[in-house]
Enzyme design. Structure first.
Site, PDB file in Angstrom:
ATOM      1  N   LYS A  27      39.856  28.834  49.324  1.00 34.86           N
ATOM      2  CA  LYS A  27      40.044  27.171  49.346  1.00 34.86           C
ATOM      3  C   LYS A  27      39.070  26.446  50.190  1.00 34.86           C
ATOM      4  CE  LYS A  27      44.298  26.048  48.545  1.00 34.86           C
ATOM      5  NZ  LYS A  27      45.697  25.804  49.295  1.00 34.86           N
ATOM      6  N   ARG A  96      46.785  22.805  54.547  1.00 37.39           N
ATOM      7  CA  ARG A  96      47.093  23.675  53.341  1.00 37.39           C
ATOM      8  C   ARG A  96      46.434  25.091  53.762  1.00 37.39           C
ATOM      9  NH1 ARG A  96      42.698  20.526  49.474  1.00 37.39           N
ATOM     10  NH2 ARG A  96      43.758  21.799  48.009  1.00 37.39           N
ATOM     11  N   GLY A 105      53.832  34.080  48.712  1.00 40.64           N
ATOM     12  CA  GLY A 105      54.212  34.225  49.974  1.00 40.64           C
ATOM     13  C   GLY A 105      53.653  33.400  50.966  1.00 40.64           C
ATOM     14  N   MET A 107      52.289  30.100  53.097  1.00 38.70           N
ATOM     15  CA  MET A 107      52.942  28.886  53.148  1.00 38.70           C
ATOM     16  C   MET A 107      52.459  27.776  52.213  1.00 38.70           C
ATOM     17  SD  MET A 107      53.247  26.219  56.415  1.00 38.70           S
ATOM     18  CE  MET A 107      52.068  25.129  55.529  1.00 38.70           C
ATOM     19  N   ARG A 340      37.970  26.519  41.945  1.00 34.43           N
ATOM     20  CA  ARG A 340      37.761  28.243  42.207  1.00 34.43           C
ATOM     21  C   ARG A 340      37.462  28.633  40.719  1.00 34.43           C
ATOM     22  NH1 ARG A 340      44.023  29.177  43.146  1.00 34.43           N
ATOM     23  NH2 ARG A 340      44.704  28.196  41.103  1.00 34.43           N
ATOM     24  N   HIS A 456      61.569  50.566  37.296  1.00 34.52           N
ATOM     25  CA  HIS A 456      61.597  51.505  36.699  1.00 34.52           C
ATOM     26  C   HIS A 456      61.209  51.345  35.377  1.00 34.52           C
ATOM     27  CE1 HIS A 456      63.665  54.539  34.411  1.00 34.52           C
ATOM     28  NE2 HIS A 456      63.296  55.384  35.213  1.00 34.52           N
ATOM     29  N   ARG A 580      42.538  70.948  23.317  1.00 32.65           N
ATOM     30  CA  ARG A 580      43.826  72.081  23.673  1.00 32.65           C
ATOM     31  C   ARG A 580      44.179  72.843  22.628  1.00 32.65           C
ATOM     32  NH1 ARG A 580      45.217  66.659  24.967  1.00 32.65           N
ATOM     33  NH2 ARG A 580      45.694  66.219  27.184  1.00 32.65           N
ATOM     34  N   ARG A 635      39.579  74.627  25.554  1.00 40.02           N
ATOM     35  CA  ARG A 635      40.416  75.355  26.522  1.00 40.02           C
ATOM     36  C   ARG A 635      41.413  76.352  25.963  1.00 40.02           C
ATOM     37  NH1 ARG A 635      44.549  71.695  29.850  1.00 40.02           N
ATOM     38  NH2 ARG A 635      45.979  71.966  27.941  1.00 40.02           N
ATOM     39  N   GLU A 767      41.791  72.750  38.801  1.00 40.58           N
ATOM     40  CA  GLU A 767      42.993  72.021  38.850  1.00 40.58           C
ATOM     41  C   GLU A 767      44.206  72.397  39.748  1.00 40.58           C
ATOM     42  OE1 GLU A 767      44.641  72.102  34.991  1.00 40.58           O
ATOM     43  OE2 GLU A 767      44.099  74.033  34.596  1.00 40.58           O
ATOM     44  N   SER A 786      35.532  71.601  34.775  1.00 41.40           N
ATOM     45  CA  SER A 786      36.338  70.349  34.519  1.00 41.40           C
ATOM     46  C   SER A 786      37.237  69.839  35.402  1.00 41.40           C
ATOM     47  CB  SER A 786      36.677  70.342  32.878  1.00 41.40           C
ATOM     48  OG  SER A 786      37.132  69.320  32.688  1.00 41.40           O
ATOM     49  N   GLY A 788      40.834  68.952  36.159  1.00 40.05           N
ATOM     50  CA  GLY A 788      41.882  68.596  35.492  1.00 40.05           C
ATOM     51  C   GLY A 788      42.852  67.742  36.481  1.00 40.05           C
ATOM     52  N   ASN A 790      45.217  65.757  36.247  1.00 42.10           N
ATOM     53  CA  ASN A 790      46.551  65.606  36.242  1.00 42.10           C
ATOM     54  C   ASN A 790      47.505  66.820  37.014  1.00 42.10           C
ATOM     55  OD1 ASN A 790      46.128  63.464  34.344  1.00 42.10           O
ATOM     56  ND2 ASN A 790      46.792  64.805  32.419  1.00 42.10           N
ATOM     57  N   CYS A 854      38.922  65.892  32.939  1.00 40.39           N
ATOM     58  CA  CYS A 854      39.607  65.664  31.438  1.00 40.39           C
ATOM     59  C   CYS A 854      40.910  65.401  31.827  1.00 40.39           C
ATOM     60  CB  CYS A 854      39.377  67.141  30.666  1.00 40.39           C
ATOM     61  SG  CYS A 854      40.066  68.398  31.683  1.00 40.39           S
ATOM     62  N   TYR A 874      30.362  63.688  33.323  1.00 41.07           N
ATOM     63  CA  TYR A 874      31.074  62.907  32.205  1.00 41.07           C
ATOM     64  C   TYR A 874      32.415  62.784  32.522  1.00 41.07           C
ATOM     65  CZ  TYR A 874      32.785  67.548  30.830  1.00 41.07           C
ATOM     66  OH  TYR A 874      33.476  68.813  30.691  1.00 41.07           O
TER      67      TYR A 874
HETATM   68  P1  ADP Z   1      47.951  25.383  46.682  1.00 44.16           P
HETATM   69  O1  ADP Z   1      47.189  26.620  47.311  1.00 44.16           O
HETATM   70  O2  ADP Z   1      49.400  25.695  46.131  1.00 44.16           O
HETATM   71  O3  ADP Z   1      47.116  25.124  45.268  1.00 44.16           O
HETATM   72  P2  ADP Z   1      47.024  23.268  47.714  1.00 44.16           P
HETATM   73  O4  ADP Z   1      46.738  23.579  49.186  1.00 44.16           O
HETATM   74  O5  ADP Z   1      45.983  23.005  46.710  1.00 44.16           O
HETATM   75  O6  ADP Z   1      47.989  24.247  47.319  1.00 44.16           O
HETATM   76  O7  ADP Z   1      47.858  21.775  47.476  1.00 44.16           O
HETATM   77  C1  ADP Z   1      49.056  21.540  46.894  1.00 44.16           C
HETATM   78  C2  ADP Z   1      48.991  20.251  46.060  1.00 44.16           C
HETATM   79  O8  ADP Z   1      48.578  19.235  47.116  1.00 44.16           O
HETATM   80  C3  ADP Z   1      47.758  20.426  45.020  1.00 44.16           C
HETATM   81  O9  ADP Z   1      48.234  19.621  43.858  1.00 44.16           O
HETATM   82  C4  ADP Z   1      46.521  19.718  45.760  1.00 44.16           C
HETATM   83  O10 ADP Z   1      45.792  19.148  44.713  1.00 44.16           O
HETATM   84  C5  ADP Z   1      47.446  18.711  46.584  1.00 44.16           C
HETATM   85  N1  ADP Z   1      46.377  18.216  47.714  1.00 44.16           N
HETATM   86  C6  ADP Z   1      46.223  18.977  48.869  1.00 44.16           C
HETATM   87  N2  ADP Z   1      45.633  18.431  49.717  1.00 44.16           N
HETATM   88  C7  ADP Z   1      45.607  16.834  49.284  1.00 44.16           C
HETATM   89  C8  ADP Z   1      45.176  15.612  49.860  1.00 44.16           C
HETATM   90  N3  ADP Z   1      44.554  15.844  51.098  1.00 44.16           N
HETATM   91  N4  ADP Z   1      45.421  14.690  49.092  1.00 44.16           N
HETATM   92  C9  ADP Z   1      45.951  14.828  48.123  1.00 44.16           C
HETATM   93  N5  ADP Z   1      46.433  15.681  47.486  1.00 44.16           N
HETATM   94  C10 ADP Z   1      46.559  16.994  48.008  1.00 44.16           C
HETATM   95 MG    MG Z   2      45.707  23.974  44.883  1.00 47.11          MG
HETATM   96 MG    MG Z   3      46.235  71.424  33.317  1.00 48.48          MG
END
Ligand code: ADP
Ligand code: MG
Ligand code: MG
Length: 903
Positions: A27, A96, A105, A107, A340, A456, A580, A635, A767, A786, A788, A790, A854, A874
């Site tokens: 970002k 951010r 996961g 923040m 991005r 699973h 085979r 084989r 193998e 060759s 094998g 697996n 193979c 190959y």
């Molecule tokens: P994520 O990684 O989940 O995309 P972001 O850091 O991009 O999180 O931010 C979450 C939301 O807050 C997004 O919609 C982003 O556009 C908005 N946002 C982040 N920074 C600002 C800012 N400085 N002003 C206005 N909106 C913001």
């Molecule tokens: Mg974002």
């Molecule tokens: Mg075998």
């Protein structure tokens, strides 16, 4: 590294660029890139991943960090003409997170940092809008409370719902300043009660706490697990972006949106995205109010719309790829908040790559790096007819691709029973466990309401190549009553459902399936130049042609008969890497094999072998004809003999019943004795492969004779057979030498009798670990190896594949012991290192040793790159995976020069 004194921990957005993802996170690097392109990005700065590393190592911020942040904050305040949280005219910022790879996961972002009981009035004044100021403040307390102070977010949600209910309104924009003021009071109480402290009023404290929270979120359990599974190193750390706030919630002339520079589904250029007036941040994707299509922005705010279109073009031309973006409009002023290189569907990946070549933005080598084998494989599955009318039941995780239609069954027993009577079934379970294995094998597809990509159901289905959707949480599966309920619709046992393992969608009733146009193309039934060839087929054709031009690895097929061989040839196979021969002992020929096994005397045995010879020979004639001019590796017999005998239980019952009737069947009795004699505790490690050839006189020589005579016959017919004889399961060169001597004798005999100068290569599979470890010696007696992979994986790990995949692989994957099954992608460090050293040792003995693989890995994208790198000649894989292997072999060869970040 982190002790470096002159290290700089904070970069202004004007200082970074898109190449600095390691240091600034994805970002931050892209915010800097946009800033330097002159695009309207709210000013800000990025704290580096290095600072995060120090924090995680030492438990404290690096000493210089606070000062550096202060200096950058000062500069920001000067630029903006206001101070963070200043009472009368506050500067507000967002904090951010942003690691190199986007990661669940981590923040969540906190917006509106800098608001307090004092500055909220200043903000109201500044904006001339009291409601807006209090809405921003309640959002801050809510986000800060949840993500930084760890308060259960639902408490805030509930309070917000109550406020709306009390006022009898449904959307948050209908709450006025007074309502929001009350809500803020309530939110603060929640914070105090739950977090045991007041919501911090000092703006700098808010910011610093948020920064540390981002650092710490690198090590949440969820983030750690994700990294283990995705093989993302645990020590990269995350960057933190401080970005001055812009407001989309300042009234109808403000708003926030997301957009793609082209359609991520088709690749077409156009206007794709969503916009929400009078909203902030995540509102647009959170579904709290209805968004409008981005195209509507043109009539809402023409000036911003035109500017946005221009920026999107700039971004595409600059990144030379599809980009996704986040933007906000504050009172008619457009701001860019993120970009991005965007995710896309498999089909779009191919189309976009060739579109960009046509636009002159990238060359063909780069286009090849923009697609991958997994995407190609996805395009090759049959799919549900897009034009068909469908009734969507729900969605889950697309765990194993394919389109499956069948009657709903809710237990394995029924699945097996119904499928035996010719019904197609879909096995529906809450989740599966090893007891469901038979049902999973019997079913067309598997559907579960619980569990993720490593459950699973998902792991076993992928191993079997079976369609699977898992974790479809809307489904209420009631196995006792044999039914499921989805949003009010009841599906009873026997009702037809359709499951799309490529999209995760589940439909009621039968959705018609159409063949993939890409397969039609590979089959030669559709030509890329034809009028009806769609854009996708043309794109695939162009990229495949380029891959074929640049690749070094040849691609062969695993095919056992002429029909498969011909198909493989159409798909681009350059030979057969594994034929085979065991199927040549099944069906009607089983009886002859039984005779062979039961033979008491040499004469009996020879008679049985003599009967098998012409049949085997005919098989080979057909195969060599289908593959005329291309190498065919045959084989010799590999599986343990009991696989050709009747099932022990069935046979025992038959014999017992006959005894009871006093009706002895001599043959059955002898068979039963043989079955007992041949029974093995561990067939995988028992009497099979070359061991059979050495223990059963005449077996391998009969096969060699069939191959040699077939080749001679083809030559007489002016054909060009290129047979290679492969000995399986060799562990030591002595085994190979014995078989080789006998084989050469037989070949010499055939040569002499027919007067044809036969050239047959003789080689072995590698193998077993011992074979790999003594590859230098084995190469003395082998013209080719060759691998094998697996069996090599089974023996290196000590895993019996059939047992472990069903029983504990799920647990291993969940614990992150490996991110992908070593049977799917070669384990480079273990199995791979044996392959690597065997290649070196083999070539040292015999420089012109031909090397191939193979195992199933031969068609696995990541493994193909590995085999390219270790210098094999190959790879060989099932016919269907040949295009994938061709593509990846091309990518591997081209990657040396371009090298791109594929994640
Ligand atoms: P994520 O990684 O989940 O995309 P972001 O850091 O991009 O999180 O931010 C979450 C939301 O807050 C997004 O919609 C982003 O556009 C908005 N946002 C982040 N920074 C600002 C800012 N400085 N002003 C206005 N909106 C913001
Ligand atoms: Mg974002
Ligand atoms: Mg075998």
């Amino acid at each position: 590294m982190s002790e470096n004194k002159d290290q700089k921990f904070v970069y202004d957005f004007t200082e970074g660029n898109k190449e600095l993802k390691d240091l600034l996170g994805g970002k931050g690097a892209n915010l800097a890139e946009m800033t330097n392109l002159g695009l309207p990005v709210p000013p800000g700065f990025t704290i580096t991943t290095e600072a995060c590393k120090v924090y995680l190592e030492s438990g404290d911020e690096p000493a210089e960090l606070r000062d550096e942040v202060s200096a950058h904050l000062d500069a920001l305040e000067q630029k903006m003409g206001k101070k963070l949280g200043q009472a009368d005219n506050p500067l507000l910022v967002s904090v951010r997170s942003g690691a190199k790879f986007s990661m669940p996961g981590m923040m969540d972002t906190v917006l509106n940092i800098g608001l307090s009981d004092e500055s909220v009035a200043g903000l109201a004044q500044q904006a001339g809008d009291e409601r807006f100021a209090w809405d921003s403040y309640r959002r801050l307390i809510q986000m800060f409370g949840k993500t930084v102070l760890g308060v259960d977010g639902e408490l805030f949600e509930d309070a917000l719902e109550e406020a709306k209910a009390a006022k009898k309104v449904t959307v948050d924009t209908d709450l006025d300043a007074a309502d929001l003021k009350k809500l803020v009071k309530q939110f603060k109480k929640i914070v105090k009660a739950e977090a045991g402290r007041d919501f911090p009023q000092d703006p700098r404290e808010q910011m610093d706490l948020a920064i540390c929270s981002v650092f710490e979120s690198w090590n949440t359990d969820r983030a750690k697990l994700y990294r283990r599974q995705e093989r993302i190193p645990g020590d990269l750390g995350t960057a933190v972006n401080i970005c001055s706030m812009v407001f989309g919630n300042l009234g109808p002339d403000s708003g926030t949106g997301v957009a793609f520079t082209r359609d991520p589904a088709s690749g077409h250029q156009g206007v794709y995205g969503d916009y929400l007036q009078n909203a902030q941040g995540e509102d647009v994707v959170a579904g709290i109010r209805n968004t409008v299509p981005l195209a509507d922005l043109e009539s809402i705010d023409k000036k911003s719309y035109d500017q946005l279109m221009q920026i999107m073009e700039t971004l595409e031309n600059h990144y030379k790829d599809l980009c996704d973006i986040e933007f906000t409009i504050e009172r008619g002023q457009l701001w860019m908040l993120q970009t991005r290189v965007g995710k896309r569907t498999a089909g779009a990946a191919f189309r976009i790559a060739t579109q960009l070549v046509d636009q002159g933005l990238i060359d063909e080598a780069e286009a090849l790096q923009r697609v991958n084998g997994a995407q190609l494989a996805q395009l090759m599955f049959p799919r549900f007819d897009e034009k068909a009318k469908t009734e969507l039941l729900g969605r889950g995780i697309a765990a194993s691709p394919g389109a499956a239609v069948g009657k709903a069954v809710f237990d394995s027993y029924t699945a097996v029973k119904w499928s035996r009577s010719g019904e197609k079934v879909i096995l529906i379970r809450r989740e599966t466990n090893p007891d469901d294995l038979d049902g999973m094998i019997a079913a067309e597809g598997i559907l579960t309401s619980r569990g993720g990509k490593t459950s699973h159901a998902a792991v076993v289905a992928r191993g079997m190549g079976k369609t699977c959707v898992c974790g479809a949480e809307e489904l209420e599966v009631d196995t006792k009553r044999r039914r499921m309920t989805v949003n009010g619709t009841v599906i009873e046992e026997g009702d037809v459902v359709s499951v799309d393992g490529s999209t995760g969608r589940v439909y009621k009733g039968e959705v018609p399936v159409v063949p993939s146009p890409v397969v039609e193309y590979f089959e030669g039934r559709m030509h890329a130049g034809a009028d009806d060839a769609d854009e996708l087929v043309q794109a695939v054709h162009r990229i495949m042609a380029y891959a074929d031009r640049v690749r070094r690895l040849r691609v062969r097929a695993n095919a056992d008969n002429a029909e498969d061989a011909l198909r493989a040839r159409r798909f681009g196979a350059q030979g057969i890497g594994l034929c085979r021969t065991e199927h040549m002992f099944l069906g009607e020929r089983r009886e002859m094999v039984e005779k062979l096994i039961l033979a008491d005397t040499d004469d009996e045995r020879e008679e049985a072998l003599r009967a098998l010879l012409p049949q085997q020979k005919q098989d080979f004639v057909e195969l060599f004809e289908a593959m005329d001019g291309l190498p065919v590796t045959v084989r010799l017999l590999d599986p343990p003999l009991h696989e050709f005998l009747p099932d022990i239980t069935e046979l025992s019952v038959r014999v017992a019943l006959a005894e009871a009737r006093k009706d002895h069947n001599e043959n059955d009795l002898r068979l039963l004795q043989a079955v007992h004699r041949l029974h093995e505790q561990n067939p995988m490690l028992g009497l099979r492969g070359v061991r059979l050839g050495l223990v059963i006189p005449g077996l391998f020589t009969m096969q060699v004779r069939a191959i040699a005579e077939a080749a001679a016959q083809r030559i007489e017919a002016k054909g060009d057979p290129r047979a290679e004889i492969m000995i399986p399961l060799v562990g030591t060169v002595q085994e190979l030498e014995i078989v080789r001597e006998e084989a050469e004798q037989v070949i010499a005999e055939v040569r002499q009798r027919t007067g044809i100068d036969l050239k047959l290569a003789l080689g072995t599979m590698i193998e077993l670990p011992r074979a790999a470890l003594t590859a230098g010696q084995i190469a003395e007696a082998a013209e080719f190896f060759s691998f094998g992979t697996n069996d090599l994986t089974q023996t290196v790990w000590g895993f019996s594949r059939d047992d472990v995949e069903a029983s504990f692989f799920t647990a291993y994957l969940e614990k992150g012991i490996f991110g992908v099954s070593p049977f799917e992608t070669i384990d480079k460090d273990g199995v791979g290192s044996l392959v690597r050293s065997a290649v070196e040792a083999g070539r040292a003995t015999r420089p012109d040793l031909k090397l191939g693989v193979c195992g199933e890995h031969g068609g696995d994208p990541e493994s193909v790159h590995f085999f390219h790198e270790v210098g094999l000649d190959y790879v060989s894989c099932s016919p269907f995976r040949i295009p994938v292997a061709r593509l990846e072999a091309g990518r591997a060869a081209a990657a040396r020069t371009t090298g791109s970040d594929s994640r």
